[in-house]
Scaffold this motif. Structure first.
Motif, mmCIF file in Angstrom:
data_model
loop_
_atom_site.group_PDB
_atom_site.id
_atom_site.type_symbol
_atom_site.label_atom_id
_atom_site.label_comp_id
_atom_site.label_asym_id
_atom_site.label_seq_id
_atom_site.Cartn_x
_atom_site.Cartn_y
_atom_site.Cartn_z
ATOM 1 N N LEU A 1 43.187 35.642 44.609
ATOM 2 C CA LEU A 1 44.501 35.127 44.976
ATOM 3 C C LEU A 1 45.394 36.239 45.514
ATOM 4 C CD1 LEU A 1 44.867 32.884 41.848
ATOM 5 C CD2 LEU A 1 44.239 32.185 44.157
ATOM 6 N N GLY A 2 45.138 37.452 45.056
ATOM 7 C CA GLY A 2 45.933 38.595 45.515
ATOM 8 C C GLY A 2 45.879 38.753 47.026
ATOM 9 N N TYR B 1 44.955 33.520 34.870
ATOM 10 C CA TYR B 1 44.291 33.294 36.168
ATOM 11 C C TYR B 1 43.602 31.917 36.132
ATOM 12 C CZ TYR B 1 42.551 35.696 40.435
ATOM 13 O OH TYR B 1 42.323 36.114 41.713
ATOM 14 N N PHE C 1 46.184 45.995 42.440
ATOM 15 C CA PHE C 1 45.895 44.639 41.986
ATOM 16 C C PHE C 1 44.768 44.035 42.799
ATOM 17 C CE2 PHE C 1 46.468 40.047 41.911
ATOM 18 C CZ PHE C 1 46.526 39.835 40.540
ATOM 19 N N SER D 1 40.956 45.079 42.213
ATOM 20 C CA SER D 1 40.402 44.855 40.869
ATOM 21 C C SER D 1 40.006 46.144 40.174
ATOM 22 C CB SER D 1 39.179 43.935 40.889
ATOM 23 O OG SER D 1 39.466 42.719 41.498
HETATM 24 N N1 TRP Z 1 41.795 41.361 42.654
HETATM 25 C C1 TRP Z 1 42.079 40.009 42.281
HETATM 26 C C2 TRP Z 1 42.851 39.333 43.382
HETATM 27 O O1 TRP Z 1 43.099 39.881 44.421
HETATM 28 C C3 TRP Z 1 42.883 39.845 41.058
HETATM 29 C C4 TRP Z 1 42.607 40.812 40.033
HETATM 30 C C5 TRP Z 1 43.438 41.768 39.592
HETATM 31 C C6 TRP Z 1 41.414 40.936 39.337
HETATM 32 N N2 TRP Z 1 42.818 42.475 38.630
HETATM 33 C C7 TRP Z 1 41.579 42.016 38.456
HETATM 34 C C8 TRP Z 1 40.223 40.268 39.379
HETATM 35 C C9 TRP Z 1 40.561 42.416 37.668
HETATM 36 C C10 TRP Z 1 39.219 40.690 38.585
HETATM 37 C C11 TRP Z 1 39.383 41.759 37.744
HETATM 38 O O2 TRP Z 1 43.255 38.217 43.223
#
Ligand code: TRP
Length: 497
Positions: A23-24, A102, A230, A233
């Motif tokens: 979603l990010g 999430y 973010f 990940s």
């Molecule tokens: N990267 C994911 C996104 O863009 C969201 C996310 C943030 C995530 N931290 C994470 C996913 C850790 C897995 C693990 O939406």
């Protein structure tokens, strides 16, 4: 016992991209770019990618591969002391919190798939989302009972997550062949449709026209770093877990570069789909883009659906594009969600020697239970508060701690020698400078900026008591849970005694 292995190196890359792309990319990046200087934002974004995102990603991938274990055990081996496990447990406790909300967003998405069939929001997407779907109460203190359709969506989400990872990386490998390419294809379809609508180019103008003066604003830089962390990940222990299933000879730097750039390219494409659509919405309703919600849940569940209801070609076209959009969100989110669970499960199995499948089931049930608060009618408020705090504090502080441990205690040069030894792409001394100085310092600056902000005024105008519980309280609980898991006896402690 022999460690599980990815079916192939490309499956590993797919899975890592699946975790990063979520979603990010779809609803965070375009809004961030728009708010922070449009085309000019690409400069801080790119700098953040090279000075912090990529170095951290390579670092975590190298740690996982080297120690062949999830985050806690890997840091314990790295620091040669049990106490270092905490640097792995804290991120896992944090990611548990993240996956619990999430999953709620995915539950909303399930509901919207259903509502798409009748374009149920066509008489007003804002009232529909907050009023009918969420039935949002007036304050976080008024929970208002469970929201049954959301609860059903939540259970569905967790069954789905459980199914994807029930057999560890073997089943993940099969799933990501679908859940990575499908949302990208759907995104491209939505992007093409958007760009061919009237008004689209005005939207793209909002997205890309550069406001260079923004480059002087430190908050814009902080936003770029925040977005990179973010979105990739990193700092949640996930990439360490995923790379722990790689064989000795895997090429970490090359894989890291592919993962990082794919992630950014997908964000960039998402911007076209989103802003093309917003331009069209502006064209057909006369509401200016600057008055629309262009990020977060408001974008995905209010603004975007409103645009879908305006699409030319009749209700069936609208239904099909709405389904496409929500299916994209669902497939985009699912591999990010299950990567978090996989990261937690790997940490637990590696320390305690538990049966993997039972651990998967237990963590999924716990995640469902932990997310119940967000399935109440005040869920959106709590999600907002918790999300803000764990990303502002846990994520950033974990980053600083990881850099100190790797850069200064273990030795950045040792790790660089290690990952370069099996790579065609050799990283130079600059990587060490990033991990030792640039990355932790930039994290520190962002953290101070956030702290000043949060102390200056109540976040989003919430009452202090809720910010103390859902913000500081949750941060504190993750720290404590990290300690508890660190001191618990693992399989190695029992063998030793
Ligand atoms: N990267 C994911 C996104 O863009 C969201 C996310 C943030 C995530 N931290 C994470 C996913 C850790 C897995 C693990 O939406």
């Amino acid at each position: 016992m022999k460690r599980e292995r990815w079916g192939s190196k490309s499956i590993f890359i797919l899975a890592a991209i699946g975790s990063a792309v979520g979603l990010g990319n779809a609803w965070r990046f375009p809004g961030q770019a728009y708010a922070n200087g449009g085309g000019a934002f690409f400069i801080p974004y790119f700098v953040a990618l090279l000075t912090a995102g990529l170095p951290l990603l390579i670092m975590e991938l190298a740690i996982g591969k080297k120690y062949q274990s999830g985050a806690p055990t890997a840091f314990r081996k790295m620091g040669k002391k049990k106490g270092f496990e905490w640097i792995g447990w804290w991120p896992l406790a944090t990611s548990f919190v993240i996956v619990s909300y999430y999953a709620i967003i995915m539950a909303w998405t399930f509901n919207y798939l259903w509502h798409s069939l009748s374009m149920a929001w066509s008489s007003g997407s804002e009232d529909f989302f907050y009023g009918e779907v969420l039935q949002l109460t007036e304050s976080p203190g008024v929970l208002g009972g469970f929201n049954v359709p959301i609860l059903i969506g939540l259970v569905l989400t967790w069954i789905f997550v459980w199914y994807c990872i029930r057999n560890g990386v073997q089943s993940v490998g099969k799933i990501v062949k679908w859940t990575v390419p499908v949302p990208i294809a759907l995104l491209v379809i939505l992007g093409i449709r958007a760009l061919t609508l009237p008004g689209a180019m005005e939207g793209i103008n909002y997205y890309l026209s550069p406001n260079w003066s923004k480059l002087l604003d430190i908050n814009v830089w902080a936003a770029a770093y925040g977005q990179i962390f973010f979105s990739l990940s990193v700092l949640f222990g996930i990439m360490i877990a995923y790379s722990s299933f790689l064989p000795e000879d895997a090429d970490v730097p090359a894989n890291g570069i592919i993962i990082a750039f794919s992630n950014s390219i997908i964000s960039f494409i998402a911007g076209f789909a989103v802003f093309g659509t917003l331009g069209f919405l502006q064209h057909s309703t006369g509401i200016l883009i600057e008055d629309m919600t262009v990020a977060g849940p408001g974008l995905a569940f209010v603004t975007y659906p409103a645009a879908m209801a305006e699409l030319p070609g009749g209700i069936w076209v609208q239904v099909i594009f709405s389904l496409t959009f929500f299916l994209m969100l669902l497939t985009l989110g699912i591999d990010s969600a299950f990567s978090i669970v996989e990261g937690i499960v790997t940490g637990l199995v590696d320390k305690f020697g538990w049966n993997k499948r039972k651990t998967v089931t237990a963590v999924c049930i716990a995640g469902l239970a932990g997310g119940l608060i967000f399935a109440t009618n005040a869920g959106l408020y709590w999600l907002d508060i918790v999300d803000h705090w764990v990303n502002d504090y846990n994520l950033i502080i974990i980053g600083i701690v990881e850099c100190i441990v790797v850069g200064w205690i273990y030795g950045a040069n040792k790790l660089r020698d290690y990952f370069n030894s099996t790579s065609n792409v050799k990283f130079g001394k600059w990587w060490e400078i990033m991990i030792k100085y640039v990355t932790p310092l930039s994290l520190l600056v962002i953290n101070v900026l956030y702290l000043v902000d949060n102390l200056k005024e109540a976040y989003d105008g919430y009452d202090m008591q809720y910010l103390i519980i859902g913000g500081w309280g949750v941060v504190l609980v993750t720290i404590i849970v990290g300690f508890i898991f660190t001191v618990l006896k693992g399989k190695e402690d029992t063998q030793a005694s």
